[in-house]
Enzyme design. Structure first.
Site, PDB file in Angstrom:
ATOM      1  N   GLY A  50      34.985  37.364  47.483  1.00 21.55           N
ATOM      2  CA  GLY A  50      33.604  37.721  47.167  1.00 21.55           C
ATOM      3  C   GLY A  50      33.640  38.980  46.336  1.00 21.55           C
ATOM      4  N   GLU A  51      32.962  40.010  46.783  1.00 16.40           N
ATOM      5  CA  GLU A  51      32.931  41.279  46.049  1.00 16.40           C
ATOM      6  C   GLU A  51      33.196  42.403  47.059  1.00 16.40           C
ATOM      7  OE1 GLU A  51      32.827  42.084  42.794  1.00 16.40           O
ATOM      8  OE2 GLU A  51      33.129  44.041  43.706  1.00 16.40           O
ATOM      9  N   SER A  52      34.350  43.028  46.906  1.00 17.59           N
ATOM     10  CA  SER A  52      34.784  43.989  47.928  1.00 17.59           C
ATOM     11  C   SER A  52      33.838  45.184  48.048  1.00 17.59           C
ATOM     12  CB  SER A  52      36.207  44.471  47.631  1.00 17.59           C
ATOM     13  OG  SER A  52      36.278  45.057  46.352  1.00 17.59           O
ATOM     14  N   CYS A  82      41.676  37.662  48.277  1.00 16.81           N
ATOM     15  CA  CYS A  82      41.046  38.305  47.120  1.00 16.81           C
ATOM     16  C   CYS A  82      40.270  39.569  47.535  1.00 16.81           C
ATOM     17  CB  CYS A  82      40.199  37.302  46.358  1.00 16.81           C
ATOM     18  SG  CYS A  82      39.909  37.799  44.663  1.00 16.81           S
ATOM     19  N   ARG A 111      42.193  46.520  41.707  1.00 11.46           N
ATOM     20  CA  ARG A 111      41.068  45.584  41.659  1.00 11.46           C
ATOM     21  C   ARG A 111      40.912  45.019  40.242  1.00 11.46           C
ATOM     22  NH1 ARG A 111      35.622  47.530  41.464  1.00 11.46           N
ATOM     23  NH2 ARG A 111      34.305  45.767  41.948  1.00 11.46           N
ATOM     24  N   ILE A 138      40.427  34.390  40.895  1.00 12.28           N
ATOM     25  CA  ILE A 138      39.101  34.683  40.335  1.00 12.28           C
ATOM     26  C   ILE A 138      38.890  36.199  40.365  1.00 12.28           C
ATOM     27  CG2 ILE A 138      36.617  34.258  40.520  1.00 12.28           C
ATOM     28  CD1 ILE A 138      37.382  31.745  42.248  1.00 12.28           C
ATOM     29  N   ARG A 139      38.929  36.813  39.205  1.00 12.88           N
ATOM     30  CA  ARG A 139      38.811  38.286  39.110  1.00 12.88           C
ATOM     31  C   ARG A 139      39.635  38.950  40.229  1.00 12.88           C
ATOM     32  NH1 ARG A 139      35.240  40.285  35.912  1.00 12.88           N
ATOM     33  NH2 ARG A 139      34.797  42.075  37.224  1.00 12.88           N
ATOM     34  N   HIS A 183      42.876  32.212  46.216  1.00 12.77           N
ATOM     35  CA  HIS A 183      41.907  31.559  47.117  1.00 12.77           C
ATOM     36  C   HIS A 183      42.405  30.204  47.606  1.00 12.77           C
ATOM     37  CE1 HIS A 183      38.474  34.249  46.151  1.00 12.77           C
ATOM     38  NE2 HIS A 183      39.104  34.380  44.998  1.00 12.77           N
ATOM     39  N   GLU A 185      41.428  28.633  50.054  1.00 13.68           N
ATOM     40  CA  GLU A 185      40.282  27.892  50.625  1.00 13.68           C
ATOM     41  C   GLU A 185      39.596  27.014  49.576  1.00 13.68           C
ATOM     42  OE1 GLU A 185      40.384  31.029  49.903  1.00 13.68           O
ATOM     43  OE2 GLU A 185      38.496  31.693  49.025  1.00 13.68           O
TER      44      GLU A 185
HETATM   45  N1  GLN Z   1      36.842  41.348  41.948  1.00 11.82           N
HETATM   46  C1  GLN Z   1      36.373  41.165  43.282  1.00 11.82           C
HETATM   47  C2  GLN Z   1      36.321  42.485  44.044  1.00 11.82           C
HETATM   48  O1  GLN Z   1      36.555  43.506  43.532  1.00 11.82           O
HETATM   49  C3  GLN Z   1      37.209  40.171  44.046  1.00 11.82           C
HETATM   50  C4  GLN Z   1      37.027  38.780  43.484  1.00 11.82           C
HETATM   51  C5  GLN Z   1      37.163  37.677  44.496  1.00 11.82           C
HETATM   52  O2  GLN Z   1      37.175  37.888  45.705  1.00 11.82           O
HETATM   53  N2  GLN Z   1      37.195  36.484  43.977  1.00 11.82           N
HETATM   54  O3  GLN Z   1      36.025  42.490  45.194  1.00 11.82           O
END
Ligand code: GLN
Length: 206
Positions: A50-52, A82, A111, A138-139, A183, A185
């Site tokens: 997700g987004e940390s 991630c 990150r 993903i990112r 990921h 999952e």
């Molecule tokens: N770039 C996201 C972050 O900084 C992580 C991306 C992800 O969990 N797919 O949290």
């Protein structure tokens, strides 16, 4: 504990449903965790992608940060993918200054390490103890530095087009804490979740 371990998924933000499904397939009872009382009832916890920075803020808002730090320090098995890997690390580079760490892994992560041009990609990785594995990034972060007690489970293959990413560490384990920059999952391949459910069983002595 019952024979089937109860594994929570931190459900503040991110790809919670995918982890719940993968854990059920891997032989666990899977539950979303949003409250300290729910955290107290699980044998292990997945921190999803997700987004940390957002998850870090929500951990504060939901009063989960300290209880989660305590359980991890007390040896609860945890698996971060991630953004979850970023949260578990002791230090993050290119994070937000107010981003909080759970300090479950003696690693420094960077990150969004793969940069804008290649921020999402798929590949096949060799994963120690598991074998060749499809991996979706993903990112994603990578592990920039790992302490002596950290086992390195996967790296980006050193191919001609890998550039700066060649050989970067993307999966680690330290005792009961597991993390992947990618990921599992999202691929329908449950071997990493099986590995984690096995770690939860081992920690609970069943
Ligand atoms: N770039 C996201 C972050 O900084 C992580 C991306 C992800 O969990 N797919 O949290």
């Amino acid at each position: 504990m019952s024979v089937t371990p109860v594994v929570g998924v931190l459900a503040l933000q991110g790809d919670v449903a995918e982890h719940l499904a993968a854990l059920e397939h891997a032989g666990a009872k899977a539950r979303p965790v949003r409250r300290p009382g729910e955290l107290a009832e699980v044998d292990g916890l997945v921190l999803p992608g997700g987004e940390s920075t957002t998850m870090s803020r929500l951990l504060d808002v939901f009063e989960l940060l300290e209880p989660l730090r305590e359980r991890i320090a007390g040896g609860m098995p945890a698996y971060g993918s991630c953004a979850g890997m970023i949260l578990l690390a002791r230090q993050v580079l290119d994070g937000r200054p107010d981003q909080r760490q759970l300090d479950g892994l003696d690693v420094v992560v960077r990150r969004n390490a793969f940069g804008r041009q290649v921020d999402s990609f798929e590949g096949v990785l060799g994963f120690t103890g598991v074998g060749e594995l499809p991996a979706v990034f993903i990112r994603a972060p990578w592990v920039e530095k790992a302490g002596d007690g950290v086992e390195i489970l996967a790296r980006i293959p050193d191919t001609p087009d890998a550039g700066e990413a060649a050989d970067r560490i993307v999966a680690v384990r330290q005792g009961p804490v597991l993390a992947t920059a990618f990921h599992p999952e999202l691929t329908g391949d449950e071997r990493v979740h099986r590995l984690f459910v096995g770690m939860v069983r081992a920690a609970a002595g069943t």
